[in-house]
Design an enzyme around this catalytic site. Structure first.
Site, PDB file in Angstrom:
ATOM      1  N   ASP A 149       0.836  -1.204   0.000  1.00 50.49           N
ATOM      2  CA  ASP A 149       0.000   0.000   0.000  1.00 50.49           C
ATOM      3  C   ASP A 149       0.875   1.261   0.000  1.00 50.49           C
ATOM      4  O   ASP A 149       1.674   1.469   0.922  1.00 50.49           O
ATOM      5  CB  ASP A 149      -0.885  -0.065   1.255  1.00 50.49           C
ATOM      6  CG  ASP A 149      -2.018   0.924   1.231  1.00 50.49           C
ATOM      7  OD1 ASP A 149      -2.027   1.806   0.359  1.00 50.49           O
ATOM      8  OD2 ASP A 149      -2.898   0.816   2.105  1.00 50.49           O
ATOM      9  N   ASP A 222     -10.241   4.141  -1.752  1.00 52.96           N
ATOM     10  CA  ASP A 222     -10.919   3.137  -0.924  1.00 52.96           C
ATOM     11  C   ASP A 222     -12.440   3.066  -1.119  1.00 52.96           C
ATOM     12  O   ASP A 222     -13.112   4.086  -1.270  1.00 52.96           O
ATOM     13  CB  ASP A 222     -10.680   3.447   0.557  1.00 52.96           C
ATOM     14  CG  ASP A 222      -9.247   3.216   0.953  1.00 52.96           C
ATOM     15  OD1 ASP A 222      -8.378   3.198   0.063  1.00 52.96           O
ATOM     16  OD2 ASP A 222      -8.990   3.067   2.147  1.00 52.96           O
TER      17      ASP A 222
END
Ligand code: GAL
Length: 397
Positions: A149, A222
């Site tokens: 990430d 997200d």
């Protein structure tokens, strides 16, 4: 650069008998990866006990047998590095190797999370400067999946972009190099570790993801457990179909089915879209509290089969008319999966023109969610679709 099949097959034959690991690597993510990830439900509170319980529940709920194989620990498992630079888990995760062994003992695979930056998004220790060391450690722990990430690497990228008067080229190169570095480090372990990029679609990872060794890459920022966010993401994927296929998948983020803030029709829309998109199916719910309707969605064999179809085609949008859109996904057996989506605030009577999907002589229709054969139809097929609902059909000649 991609190797053609003609080159790959003799290469694979050479490897036969030499390394089963290499052979396994060539089939990594042949269909979209399926599993469960701790983030959407547990977020930063996740513990070793939660993950073990999740592994137990993957078996007892039937998730594992439906194909959900990976059990992925997301952010916040990390502690600090010792004098040798070796990263230790924090006190919520006493022994990662033992946790991996436990997950494996259930016939499941073990996933973990890190960042190319010095810190993860949760402010925990990232892999910057320790890529090889961390990859070797994951392999020793029996890790099968790494989500990597971007997080704090965005800071130097922003600085570089500012220094270059807004030109992002150098920053993007820095990011791609960092992802390649971990991709190389994973390959060097000789353990088949599925590599999942999470950098929110910056610099079109579908164009360079396979080159850095990735099997999947997030295409957007997200998801959250809301109708608005889920549909913005799901319905935004229309142009990415050419980049998905066996071994390399677009990832519109994890599933929210069962997390409680959407209706059953909305979760069916979510699952229908993800299956048509050949998206990785990573459930993110509390497996100990699965309502029958959530089970009916996550464990629906026919929906899963659409997602997992061996042809590996991602659906394209046939058309959008106001709040109604139709998506089609060709399947390996010559049939076509069709999604009809109603994003309006009320139920709608809608029609599907079968000739437009290539069924000029009519088609045999099967309704997936209703598990019902609808018989032969030709020309226009009309039906009602509830507010925020979806119909999922299989069409055959
Ligand atoms: C975000 C990522 C989420 C989750 C979170 C953890 O950047 O998109 O899926 O991993 O970080 O901090």
């Amino acid at each position: 650069m991609f190797l053609s099949k003609a080159v790959l097959i003799p290469f694979a034959l050479l490897c036969l008998g030499q390394s089963s690991t290499l052979r396994a690597q060539s089939t990594l993510a042949a269909t979209p990866p399926m599993g469960w990830n701790s983030w959407n439900h547990f977020a930063e509170h996740v513990t070793d006990a939660d993950v073990r319980t999740a592994a137990d529940l993957m078996v007892s709920t039937g998730m594992r047998d439906a194909g959900y194989i990976y059990v992925n620990v997301d952010d916040t498992w990390q502690g600090s590095r010792d004098a040798n630079g070796e990263l230790h888990p924090n006190s919520r995760f006493p022994d990662m190797k033992k946790l991996g062994d436990y997950i494996h003992s259930k016939g499941l695979k073990f996933g973990i999370y890190s960042s190319p930056g010095p810190k993860t998004c949760g402010g925990f220790e990232g892999s910057f400067g320790h890529e090889i060391q961390d990859a070797q450690m994951y392999a020793r722990w029996g890790v099968d999946f790494l989500k990597y990430d971007l997080c704090s690497m965005q800071d130097p990228m922003r600085e570089l972009t500012a220094k270059n008067n807004g030109n992002t080229d150098a920053a993007f190169k820095m990011m791609i190099d960092a992802y390649r570095k971990m991709g190389d480090a994973l390959k060097a372990t000789n353990r088949p570790i599925l590599y999942s990029l999470c950098q929110y679609g910056i610099a079109e990872p579908w164009k360079w993801g396979p080159e850095v060794g990735a099997q999947m890459w997030r295409t957007t920022d997200d998801i959250d457990d809301t109708w608005g966010r889920m549909t913005i993401i799901g319905l935004e994927q229309a142009d990415l179909a050419p980049f998905a296929g066996p071994g390399h998948w677009n990832d519109p983020d994890m599933l929210e089915v069962g997390n409680g803030h959407m209706t059953t029709d909305e979760y069916r829309t979510h699952m229908s879209l993800w299956a048509l998109l050949a998206a990785p199916l990573l459930a993110g719910n509390d497996l100990s509290k699965m309502a029958p309707e959530d089970k009916g969605i996550l464990l629906n064999k026919e929906v899963i089969a659409i997602d997992q179809d061996s042809l590996g085609k991602q659906a394209t949008r046939l058309y959008q008319r106001g709040d109604f859109s139709v998506w089609t996904k060709p399947l390996a057996n010559g049939k076509v999966a069709v999604g009809m989506f109603n994003t309006a605030l009320d139920s709608r009577d809608v029609s599907l023109d079968l000739t437009q999907i290539g069924f000029t002589q009519g088609a045999t229709l099967h309704d997936v969610w209703e598990n019902k054969d609808l018989g032969r139809r030709s020309g226009l097929y009309s039906r009602n679709i509830p507010k925020h609902g979806a119909a999922l059909l299989i069409l055959s000649k």
